[in-house]
Design a protein around this motif. Structure first.
Motif, mmCIF file in Angstrom:
data_model
loop_
_atom_site.group_PDB
_atom_site.id
_atom_site.type_symbol
_atom_site.label_atom_id
_atom_site.label_comp_id
_atom_site.label_asym_id
_atom_site.label_seq_id
_atom_site.Cartn_x
_atom_site.Cartn_y
_atom_site.Cartn_z
ATOM 1 N N CYS A 37 1.088 -0.385 -19.662
ATOM 2 C CA CYS A 37 0.699 -1.559 -20.047
ATOM 3 C C CYS A 37 -0.341 -2.573 -19.377
ATOM 4 N N GLY A 38 -1.070 -3.320 -20.291
ATOM 5 C CA GLY A 38 -1.693 -4.278 -19.754
ATOM 6 C C GLY A 38 -1.380 -4.811 -18.496
ATOM 7 N N THR A 39 -0.175 -5.267 -18.440
ATOM 8 C CA THR A 39 0.681 -5.934 -17.359
ATOM 9 C C THR A 39 0.371 -4.943 -16.194
ATOM 10 N N ASP A 40 0.815 -3.669 -16.205
ATOM 11 C CA ASP A 40 0.654 -2.758 -15.211
ATOM 12 C C ASP A 40 -0.921 -2.813 -14.555
ATOM 13 N N LEU A 41 -1.681 -2.747 -15.521
ATOM 14 C CA LEU A 41 -3.111 -2.740 -14.959
ATOM 15 C C LEU A 41 -3.483 -4.068 -14.142
ATOM 16 N N GLN A 42 -2.941 -5.191 -14.588
ATOM 17 C CA GLN A 42 -3.130 -6.424 -13.990
ATOM 18 C C GLN A 42 -2.573 -6.650 -12.582
ATOM 19 N N SER A 43 -1.217 -5.895 -12.553
ATOM 20 C CA SER A 43 -0.409 -5.631 -11.200
ATOM 21 C C SER A 43 -1.393 -5.023 -10.221
ATOM 22 N N TYR A 44 -1.975 -3.664 -10.603
ATOM 23 C CA TYR A 44 -2.775 -3.211 -10.051
ATOM 24 C C TYR A 44 -3.897 -3.620 -9.646
ATOM 25 N N PHE A 323 -4.191 5.183 -13.015
ATOM 26 C CA PHE A 323 -4.504 3.745 -12.911
ATOM 27 C C PHE A 323 -5.908 3.470 -12.452
ATOM 28 N N ALA A 324 -6.682 4.378 -11.473
ATOM 29 C CA ALA A 324 -7.899 4.495 -11.143
ATOM 30 C C ALA A 324 -8.812 4.487 -12.259
ATOM 31 N N ASP A 325 -8.766 5.510 -13.115
ATOM 32 C CA ASP A 325 -9.536 5.699 -14.166
ATOM 33 C C ASP A 325 -9.364 4.527 -15.231
ATOM 34 N N TRP A 326 -8.383 4.016 -15.544
ATOM 35 C CA TRP A 326 -8.111 2.938 -16.436
ATOM 36 C C TRP A 326 -8.886 1.693 -15.951
ATOM 37 N N ASP A 327 -8.764 1.540 -14.551
ATOM 38 C CA ASP A 327 -9.476 0.275 -13.934
ATOM 39 C C ASP A 327 -10.772 0.393 -14.063
ATOM 40 N N ARG A 328 -11.383 1.706 -13.737
ATOM 41 C CA ARG A 328 -12.775 1.894 -13.879
ATOM 42 C C ARG A 328 -13.349 1.742 -15.192
ATOM 43 N N ALA A 329 -12.573 2.032 -16.116
ATOM 44 C CA ALA A 329 -13.174 2.211 -17.441
ATOM 45 C C ALA A 329 -12.186 1.966 -18.596
ATOM 46 N N PRO A 330 -11.722 0.653 -18.823
ATOM 47 C CA PRO A 330 -10.568 0.336 -19.555
ATOM 48 C C PRO A 330 -11.214 0.660 -21.007
ATOM 49 N N GLU A 331 -12.382 0.606 -21.412
ATOM 50 C CA GLU A 331 -12.790 0.464 -22.660
ATOM 51 C C GLU A 331 -12.494 1.943 -23.289
ATOM 52 N N ASN A 332 -12.258 3.073 -22.320
ATOM 53 C CA ASN A 332 -12.170 4.367 -22.778
ATOM 54 C C ASN A 332 -10.716 4.667 -23.281
ATOM 55 N N PHE A 333 -9.740 3.886 -23.205
ATOM 56 C CA PHE A 333 -8.333 4.070 -23.137
ATOM 57 C C PHE A 333 -7.825 2.879 -24.098
ATOM 58 N N LEU A 334 -6.961 3.594 -25.269
ATOM 59 C CA LEU A 334 -6.086 2.590 -26.012
ATOM 60 C C LEU A 334 -4.937 2.615 -25.409
ATOM 61 N N LYS A 335 -4.141 3.711 -25.100
ATOM 62 C CA LYS A 335 -2.936 3.814 -24.253
ATOM 63 C C LYS A 335 -2.890 4.848 -23.597
ATOM 64 N N ILE A 336 -2.647 4.825 -22.092
ATOM 65 C CA ILE A 336 -2.367 6.032 -21.463
ATOM 66 C C ILE A 336 -0.979 6.129 -21.155
ATOM 67 N N GLN A 337 -0.535 7.305 -21.351
ATOM 68 C CA GLN A 337 1.024 7.684 -21.144
ATOM 69 C C GLN A 337 1.177 8.556 -19.764
ATOM 70 N N ILE A 338 2.164 8.412 -19.036
ATOM 71 C CA ILE A 338 2.591 9.219 -17.949
ATOM 72 C C ILE A 338 3.563 10.372 -18.214
ATOM 73 N N GLN A 339 3.325 11.651 -18.273
ATOM 74 C CA GLN A 339 4.456 12.533 -18.566
ATOM 75 C C GLN A 339 5.393 12.734 -17.250
ATOM 76 N N ILE A 340 6.523 12.073 -17.090
ATOM 77 C CA ILE A 340 7.324 12.345 -16.084
ATOM 78 C C ILE A 340 8.118 13.558 -16.071
ATOM 79 N N SER A 341 8.730 14.120 -17.040
ATOM 80 C CA SER A 341 9.220 15.557 -16.940
ATOM 81 C C SER A 341 9.397 16.063 -18.159
#
Length: 341
Positions: A37-44, A323-341
């Motif tokens: 979420c955008g909040t996660d990016l702001q936390s980062y 997180f690093a990719d999103w922080d560097r180029a947020p315009e490249n992503f609408l939604k990033i998801q993490i595959q846990i399992s």
């Protein structure tokens, strides 16, 4: 269990943490997919004032039931049930809670923000009242329900009606939720964004028209698209002072304006114009359980290809890179998801 651990701004790692202990009224969930979420990016970035470090971030999840506590009503959930979690927790005592508006509880806490045990891990335990079954959906789709519900709540707050034109500022994930909800309510949506690359997805979510105010005159386009009738409602889903101001100028007299984007700066609004137009201005925060269920059903119908909202999926071991990719180029992503399992 594996978990994504944010020690502080810019400090993300994957580490082993103890599995949660489920209480009597909890459902133990194996997490499969989590949206950032955008909040996660702001936390980062160290810009989220409400974040409590260190923490496991994440609150947009899709997973499956592992087991239920002894006080969970029998038959409510079964092992293997696909579920999501409404990640906001309310106090039950403040004025909003007393009126049923628990989404804007004065003491609201969200998984992975104020609550340090978030969803970016292999297992979480959640109170059964916050767990929502999601049969027939993929885990990626289930993890979209929360952010889309926030957009649906904003659409509800401005009482969008069938047959009317609605202006939506922002074609990000929350804006996409507004566009989808407004379209499904029967409105004609005009999406506004300075990134024209988002317009194809906005139209797939239900936008009838798209305007880039950097290359087009917004006022003229509204007049052209609406055949001069104008727009009775607008929702701002960006959080910029200029677009929040544009929204009250764009709607016609007796119009409604919804704000779901958080502005990092104070916004100066023309109070005389608000009174003169007799505008209704509504804030929108989080979402209600019924809105989660409505969005779940909207995704289940496949009237829109909601999976196209997912820009990238990273395995949990690559979460720091995500997180690093999103922080560097947020315009490249609408939604990033993490595959846990």
């Amino acid at each position: 269990m594996k978990a994504v651990y944010m020690e502080g701004p810019g400090k993300v790692s994957v580490m082993d943490l103890p599995e949660p202990q489920a209480g009597e009224q909890d459902v133990l969930i194996r997490v499969h997919r989590v949206g950032l979420c955008g909040t996660d990016l702001q936390s980062y970035r160290g810009a989220a004032a409400l974040t409590n470090f260190p923490l496991v971030p994440g609150h947009e999840l899709g997973g499956e039931v592992v087991s239920c506590g002894s006080a969970v009503p029998e038959g409510l959930f079964s092992p293997g049930d696909p579920v999501t979690v409404k990640p906001y927790f309310h106090c039950g005592h403040c004025y909003p809670c007393s009126t049923g508006r628990i989404n804007c509880c004065e003491n609201s806490r969200t998984l992975g923000v104020q609550l340090q045990a978030g969803a970016l891990c292999e297992y979480i335990a959640a109170p059964y009242g916050n767990v929502i079954k999601c049969e027939g959906l993929s885990y990626g789709e289930i993890a979209l329900i929360e952010p889309l519900s926030v957009g649906a709540h904003a659409a509800a707050r401005v009482h969008i009606q069938k047959g009317e034109f609605v202006l939506v500022f922002g074609c990000g994930l929350i804006g996409s939720g507004v566009i989808s909800a407004a379209s499904l309510r029967g409105a004609s949506v005009i999406a506004v964004d300075i990134a024209s690359g988002k317009f194809e997805t906005a139209k797939a979510m239900g936008a009838a028209a798209c305007v880039n105010p950097q290359t087009q005159n917004l006022e003229e386009e509204i007049a052209r698209i609406t055949h001069g009738t104008g727009v009775p409602a607008a929702v701002e889903a960006i959080g910029l002072p200029e677009t929040m101001t544009q929204a009250i100028h764009a709607v016609h007299f007796a119009g409604r304006v919804g704000y779901v984007g958080y502005s990092k700066q104070n916004v100066e609004l023309n109070a005389t114009l608000i009174v003169k137009k007799e505008l209704t201005i509504a804030g929108a925060r989080n979402a209600l359980s019924d809105e989660f269920k409505t969005v779940r059903e909207n995704i289940r119908t496949h009237r829109s290809d909601f999976k196209r909202l997912i820009s990238a999926v990273y395995p949990i071991d690559d979460a720091p890179k995500a997180f690093a990719d999103w922080d560097r180029a947020p315009e490249n992503f609408l939604k990033i998801q993490i595959q846990i399992s």
